[in-house]
Structures are given as structure tokens and as C-alpha cells.
Design an enzyme around this catalytic site. Structure first.
Site, mmCIF file in Angstrom:
data_model
loop_
_atom_site.group_PDB
_atom_site.id
_atom_site.type_symbol
_atom_site.label_atom_id
_atom_site.label_comp_id
_atom_site.label_asym_id
_atom_site.label_seq_id
_atom_site.Cartn_x
_atom_site.Cartn_y
_atom_site.Cartn_z
ATOM 1 C CG HIS A 196 -1.617 1.286 1.464
ATOM 2 N ND1 HIS A 196 -2.877 1.569 1.008
ATOM 3 C CD2 HIS A 196 -1.189 2.406 2.099
ATOM 4 C CE1 HIS A 196 -3.193 2.801 1.350
ATOM 5 N NE2 HIS A 196 -2.188 3.326 2.021
ATOM 6 C CD GLU A 197 2.384 3.489 3.815
ATOM 7 O OE1 GLU A 197 2.748 4.568 3.324
ATOM 8 O OE2 GLU A 197 1.386 3.392 4.545
ATOM 9 C CG HIS A 225 0.565 6.365 -0.652
ATOM 10 N ND1 HIS A 225 -0.616 6.902 -1.087
ATOM 11 C CD2 HIS A 225 0.302 5.786 0.538
ATOM 12 C CE1 HIS A 225 -1.566 6.671 -0.176
ATOM 13 N NE2 HIS A 225 -1.024 5.987 0.810
ATOM 14 C CD GLU A 266 -4.283 6.649 2.297
ATOM 15 O OE1 GLU A 266 -4.018 5.444 2.404
ATOM 16 O OE2 GLU A 266 -3.423 7.538 2.369
HETATM 17 ZN ZN LIG Z 1 -1.942 5.302 2.569
#
Ligand SMILES: [Zn+2]
Length: 414
Positions: free
Chosen positions: A277-278, A281, A355
């Protein structure tokens, strides 16, 4: 009363009213849903944990209200109440150059504000966080942190303030372009230097020594074409049991940092999913977009300050009788949040969109089920509420509420 004073008062009241109204809604909503864990989470989060999250959310919201009441009062005391005017007259008695008067004025205001903020900070750590079992800090650690932060703030802040004040006073009509350049250069330097020089002053960082997890992470990074200087574990548990994971640094200096307590509560696959997930970004260019946005907003800020500092009404409207570069700087930094507060829903909305995109990326690169499991654990461990008020959440939250986020992840699954 000057017109700008009136506008300022109206804006402060509007901002405070919005804040209190949203806080009231949040408390009411969380209380209303306190009796039952939401159905989708019933088998994962016990009623006891759900109620703890509700009570924690409400306690934090109430403390936030007290904080806002306090800071709003203080804002009036500084401006229309004549606090800054008094400090300015005091500084002027020394008859120093505008540059040194400015530095002393800013240090004086900063020092008084920091002292006044201490009680709420202490209450938050040693009473509220303590009550919910999150605090691991001691008064000794807390005081040492305060001391280190103050020394760092002086070492880094004073030279920066001096350069900005000097440019404001001596660089001509377009000083704000130069000041913006200096400010941005400084920000990028700090982002680069933070992981190597500043973070280690406050925490211990060690290389991740779990070989199996390390391999898994390295494979994920290769799969995503991501370069980083290392995977570190930070002793976050020294101060708090809240867990987290983040990236720091710029360019080749990027590092992945896991809080030790995060690694304790998540299994390997869950850590991989959180990291994916990171990485999302980065891959979806969120970090870059945020930096570019910040750069523009900072430019607009400096341009606005450049214009305001030439307006007599700006000073008089905020309780200052004699214009000066340093009072302009301080007035701008304490009064502008009142106006920018109304922009928070926009930045929160963009952040929530990011997100979702990062979650989509994680679902492609790792196991979406595992990300859901990790999120549930993190929500539980951090006592984040599963049932926030939708409007409160839309206004402030940088992350979508857990049920929304998890439903989105589930809808992606084939
Ligand atoms: Zn995030």
C-alpha cells in the site's frame, strides 16, 4: 472597529462553530453506534474493543474541543487583545536592528506559546493516552524530547527566520519569490536530512533482522521496481503502543521504517500488504503530487504575505499599531489557519482518493485479504472507530473509514 477586525472575528467564530458542530456530530454518532460492533466486523472485533474505540474517539474529540477553545481564546488575546502589540512594544525598548528585534519577538511569542501548550500536551500523553493503555512514555523521556526539540528548533529555526526576515526587509518588491525559493530549498534539505540526522536523535533505528520477512519485502520491492536504502525498525514502543509504517527521505535516500509494535502485531503477509500500500503511494505519484501542491501553496502563501505586509489595515485590523516585517510574519502565521481551515475538506478528499488508489495497487501486488486483515488489526490496536460520523469524516479524514476502505478492497477481489 476596523473592517478587517470584524471579518477576522466572523471567520474565527465560523471556523470554531464548524469545528464544534462537527465534533458534536462525531460524539453523538459514535455514542449511537457504541452498543454493537458493526456486523461486517462482528467476528473480528470484540464488543469490548469496539467500545474502547468509541470511548477513545470521544475522549480525543472532547480534548480537541478544549484545545480549540483554548487556542481560539489565545488567538484573540494575541491579536485584538493586544498581546502581540505589548510584546512588540517591549522588544522595541531594546532599540535593536529590525532583524534582531524580529528574531527576539518571534522567539518570545514562540516561547510563551510553547509554555501555554504544555498542560494540554501533558494531559494528552499522561492522562488520556495512559487511560486507554497507549502511553509508554515516562516524564523523563517526555522532558528529554521537549529539550531536544527546543534545541533543534532553535538551531534550525533561528537561522531560517533570520534569512526570511532579511529577505523581507532587504530584497525588494519580489522578496517573496526569493523567500519561497529559500523555504522550499530548506524543506527539501530537511526531507533529505531527516532520516539520517534528525530522526536518530529521538529514536533508535535498527536494520530489520528477520531474514524471511526481509526477503519477502525485497521481492515485493523488486516486483514494484522500487529502490530504497534500507529497511529499518524503529523503537516506537518506547513512547506509545500505536503502530505505524512509513517512508522517509528523498531520492536515493529513501528508507522504509516500521514501528517495532507494528511488526509484533502483524504477520509476514500482512506486513507485505501494508508495505505494498505504501509503495502504491510512490508508484501512483502521490508523494510527487503532494510535493508539487505544497510548493504551489507555499508560493501563494508567500505572495499573499508580500501583499498583506504592505497593507496598513492588515496590522491595525489584528491589533498591531506599528507595521514591521516581523509582526507581519507572525500575524500571517497565526491568522491564516483561520482562513485555510475551510480548505481542509478538499485536501482530505484528495488524500482519501489517493488511499483508494494505493489500496488498489496493494491488491495487485500483494494479497488484498491480507491487507484487510492488517487494517482490521491496526484499527483494533489503535482504537480507531469503525463508525465515524460521515460528515466529520468527509471534512477531516485523510483516510476513508475502515468499513468503506475494506468494502472497496473487497469489491476489487475477483
Ligand atoms: Zn496510505
Amino acid at each position: 472597529m476596523p473592517l478587517f477586525s470584524l471579518i477576522f472575528i466572523v471567520m474565527v467564530f465560523l471556523a470554531a462553530a464548524t469545528h464544534f458542530w462537527l465534533a458534536f456530530r462525531q460524539i453523538k454518532h459514535v455514542k449511537q453506534y457504541r452498543e454493537h460492533t458493526p456486523e461486517a466486523f462482528a467476528d473480528k472485533i470484540s464488543l469490548q474493543d469496539h467500545q474502547k474505540a468509541a470511548d477513545y474517539t470521544i475522549a480525543k474529540e472532547k480534548l480537541g474541543n478544549i484545545g480549540l477553545l483554548f487556542s481560539t481564546t489565545l488567538l484573540f488575546v494575541w491579536t485584538l487583545g493586544g498581546g502581540l502589540e505589548l510584546a512588540d512594544q517591549f522588544v522595541r525598548t531594546f532599540q535593536l536592528s529590525p532583524l534582531f528585534s524580529g528574531v527576539i519577538f518571534i522567539l518570545l511569542i514562540g516561547f510563551i506559546s510553547a509554555i501555554l501548550d504544555l498542560p494540554l500536551g501533558l494531559y494528552n500523553t499522561f492522562i488520556l493516552e495512559e487511560k486507554f493503555g497507549f502511553n509508554r512514555s515516562t516524564l523523563k523521556i517526555w522532558l528529554m524530547d521537549l529539550l531536544k526539540q527546543s534545541i533543534l528548533g532553535l538551531l534550525i529555526g533561528v537561522p531560517l527566520i533570520m534569512v526570511i526576515l532579511w529577505l523581507m526587509g532587504s530584497a525588494g518588491e519580489y522578496w517573496w519569490v526569493y523567500a519561497w525559493t529559500v523555504w522550499m530549498g530548506f524543506s527539501f534539505l530537511m526531507m533529505w536530512a531527516y532520516p539520517a540526522f534528525i530522526a536518530p536523535i529521538f529514536n533508535k533505528f535498527t536494520e530489520l533482522d528477520d531474514e524471511s520477512l526481509k526477503n519477502r519485502i525485497e521481492q515485493l520491492m523488486t516486483r514494484c521496481g522500487f529502490l530504497s536504502k534500507g529497511i529499518l525498525v524503529m523503537d516506537g514502543s518506547r513512547r506509545s503502543s500505536h503502530g505505524n509504517a512509513y517512508f522517509t527521505g528523498l531520492g536515493n535516500n529513501k528508507q522504509i521504517v516500521f514501528f517495532d509494535n507494528l511488526l509484533e502485531s502483524l504477520d509476514e503477509e500482512e506486513v507485505e500488504a501494508v508495505l505494498a500500500h505504501e509503495l502504491g503511494h510512490f508508484k501512483k505519484k502521490h508523494i510527487l503530487k503532494r510535493l508539487i501542491t505544497m510548493t504551489f501553496i507555499t508560493l501563494i502563501g508567500f505572495a499573499t504575505l508580500g501583499w498583506l505586509m504592505q497593507q496598513q489595515w492588515f496590522y491595525n485590523g489584528l491589533g498591531i499599531s506599528t507595521p514591521s516585517i516581523y509582526t507581519a510574519l507572525v500575524l500571517f502565521s497565526i491568522a491564516s489557519p483561520v482562513f485555510t481551515f475551510f480548505l481542509s475538506p478538499i485536501s482530505a478528499m484528495i488524500s482519501r482518493k489517493h488511499e483508494f488508489e494505493a489500496d488498489d495497487f496493494a491488491a495487485e501486488q500483494a494479497d488484498a485479504n491480507k491487507l484487510v486483515e492488517a487494517l482490521v488489526k491496526l484499527y483494533k490496536d489503535n482504537a480507531n472507530t469503525l463508525t465515524p460520523d460521515p460528515l466529520h469524516s468527509a471534512y477531516y479524514d485523510s483516510h476513508p473509514p475502515a468499513p468503506v476502505r475494506i468494502a472497496h478492497l473487497n469489491s476489487n477481489r475477483i
